[in-house]
Design a protein around this motif. Sequence first.
Motif, PDB file in Angstrom:
ATOM      1  N   ARG A 136     -74.478-102.133  76.529  1.00 55.65           N
ATOM      2  CA  ARG A 136     -73.651-102.842  75.680  1.00 55.65           C
ATOM      3  C   ARG A 136     -72.264-102.909  76.055  1.00 55.65           C
ATOM      4  O   ARG A 136     -71.478-103.447  75.614  1.00 55.65           O
ATOM      5  CB  ARG A 136     -74.027-102.239  74.083  1.00 55.65           C
ATOM      6  N   LEU A 137     -71.845-101.941  76.751  1.00 58.23           N
ATOM      7  CA  LEU A 137     -70.419-101.619  77.170  1.00 58.23           C
ATOM      8  C   LEU A 137     -70.036-102.457  78.382  1.00 58.23           C
ATOM      9  O   LEU A 137     -69.077-102.350  78.847  1.00 58.23           O
ATOM     10  CB  LEU A 137     -70.184-100.117  77.259  1.00 58.23           C
ATOM     11  N   GLY A 138     -71.319-103.014  78.743  1.00 54.49           N
ATOM     12  CA  GLY A 138     -71.084-104.032  80.028  1.00 54.49           C
ATOM     13  C   GLY A 138     -71.403-103.168  81.263  1.00 54.49           C
ATOM     14  O   GLY A 138     -70.729-103.780  82.380  1.00 54.49           O
ATOM     15  N   VAL A 139     -71.829-102.009  81.355  1.00 54.15           N
ATOM     16  CA  VAL A 139     -72.090-101.118  82.534  1.00 54.15           C
ATOM     17  C   VAL A 139     -73.077-101.954  83.343  1.00 54.15           C
ATOM     18  O   VAL A 139     -74.210-101.733  82.692  1.00 54.15           O
ATOM     19  CB  VAL A 139     -72.121 -99.544  82.174  1.00 54.15           C
ATOM     20  N   ARG A 140     -73.060-102.026  84.498  1.00 59.05           N
ATOM     21  CA  ARG A 140     -74.030-102.783  85.540  1.00 59.05           C
ATOM     22  C   ARG A 140     -74.289-101.397  86.381  1.00 59.05           C
ATOM     23  O   ARG A 140     -73.508-100.483  86.580  1.00 59.05           O
ATOM     24  CB  ARG A 140     -73.742-103.970  86.224  1.00 59.05           C
ATOM     25  N   GLY A 141     -75.438-101.506  86.969  1.00 52.43           N
ATOM     26  CA  GLY A 141     -75.917-100.465  87.930  1.00 52.43           C
ATOM     27  C   GLY A 141     -77.352-100.240  87.932  1.00 52.43           C
ATOM     28  O   GLY A 141     -78.185-101.147  87.557  1.00 52.43           O
ATOM     29  N   ASN A 142     -77.815 -99.198  88.712  1.00 51.05           N
ATOM     30  CA  ASN A 142     -79.499 -99.167  88.797  1.00 51.05           C
ATOM     31  C   ASN A 142     -79.699 -97.943  87.871  1.00 51.05           C
ATOM     32  O   ASN A 142     -79.780 -97.004  87.959  1.00 51.05           O
ATOM     33  CB  ASN A 142     -79.567 -98.630  90.288  1.00 51.05           C
ATOM     34  N   TYR A 143     -80.081 -98.527  86.653  1.00 46.71           N
ATOM     35  CA  TYR A 143     -80.578 -97.712  85.596  1.00 46.71           C
ATOM     36  C   TYR A 143     -82.100 -97.215  85.975  1.00 46.71           C
ATOM     37  O   TYR A 143     -83.032 -97.766  86.382  1.00 46.71           O
ATOM     38  CB  TYR A 143     -80.712 -98.554  84.124  1.00 46.71           C
ATOM     39  N   THR A 144     -82.154 -95.827  85.634  1.00 41.87           N
ATOM     40  CA  THR A 144     -83.285 -94.974  85.674  1.00 41.87           C
ATOM     41  C   THR A 144     -84.417 -95.714  84.727  1.00 41.87           C
ATOM     42  O   THR A 144     -84.312 -95.553  83.586  1.00 41.87           O
ATOM     43  CB  THR A 144     -83.040 -93.585  85.334  1.00 41.87           C
ATOM     44  N   PRO A 145     -85.495 -96.052  85.224  1.00 46.40           N
ATOM     45  CA  PRO A 145     -86.611 -96.706  84.206  1.00 46.40           C
ATOM     46  C   PRO A 145     -87.327 -95.511  83.671  1.00 46.40           C
ATOM     47  O   PRO A 145     -87.061 -94.361  83.949  1.00 46.40           O
ATOM     48  CB  PRO A 145     -87.707 -97.319  85.309  1.00 46.40           C
TER      49      PRO A 145
END
Length: 175
Positions: free
Chosen positions: A26-35
């Motif tokens: 929601r803060l706009g952080v993009r990246g490879n999120y751990t599933p």
Amino acid sequence: MRLFIAIQLSGKMKEALLDIQGQLRRLGVRGNYTPPENLHLTLAFIGEYPGPDSIADVLETIDFRPFELRLKGLGSFPQLWWAGLEDSEALSALVRQLRRSLALNGIPFDKKKFLPHITLVRKPENGGAFDPALLSLPRCSMEADELSLMLSTRGKQGMIYSQLARVKARSPLDG
């Protein structure tokens, strides 16, 4: 085989971590999120090693009782943001015992100082520095009562973790 020893997280703990990931998104952080299925606490990273059976044998020698893990704080390494855990002498003692047993059995592992953390996102991009003050850390704890030997393989959508062996903690009723 790319191997590591971990504590698998409870459903409640995973929900709390997914809440934090949602805040980051929601803060706009993009990246490879751990599933969700890959969220875990690594105790010893072994890396490429041909003999999981010898590691499973070492796990069988580890003697520990169930103990509590409690979320505390957020932090970052270069290219990685994580959730931390409260200091726990039981966790520290378990890691010392595990690493000592691996070493005595000639099984190599990453000897970096143990800093208990759960990876939330790799290669985060938000146009700014990590600011944990922007996030609300849910209060959450779980009982750690099992160790898992995990296999890490690269899939089309990222890493896939599979449990190869596990060992349960000694019951508090066991002398």
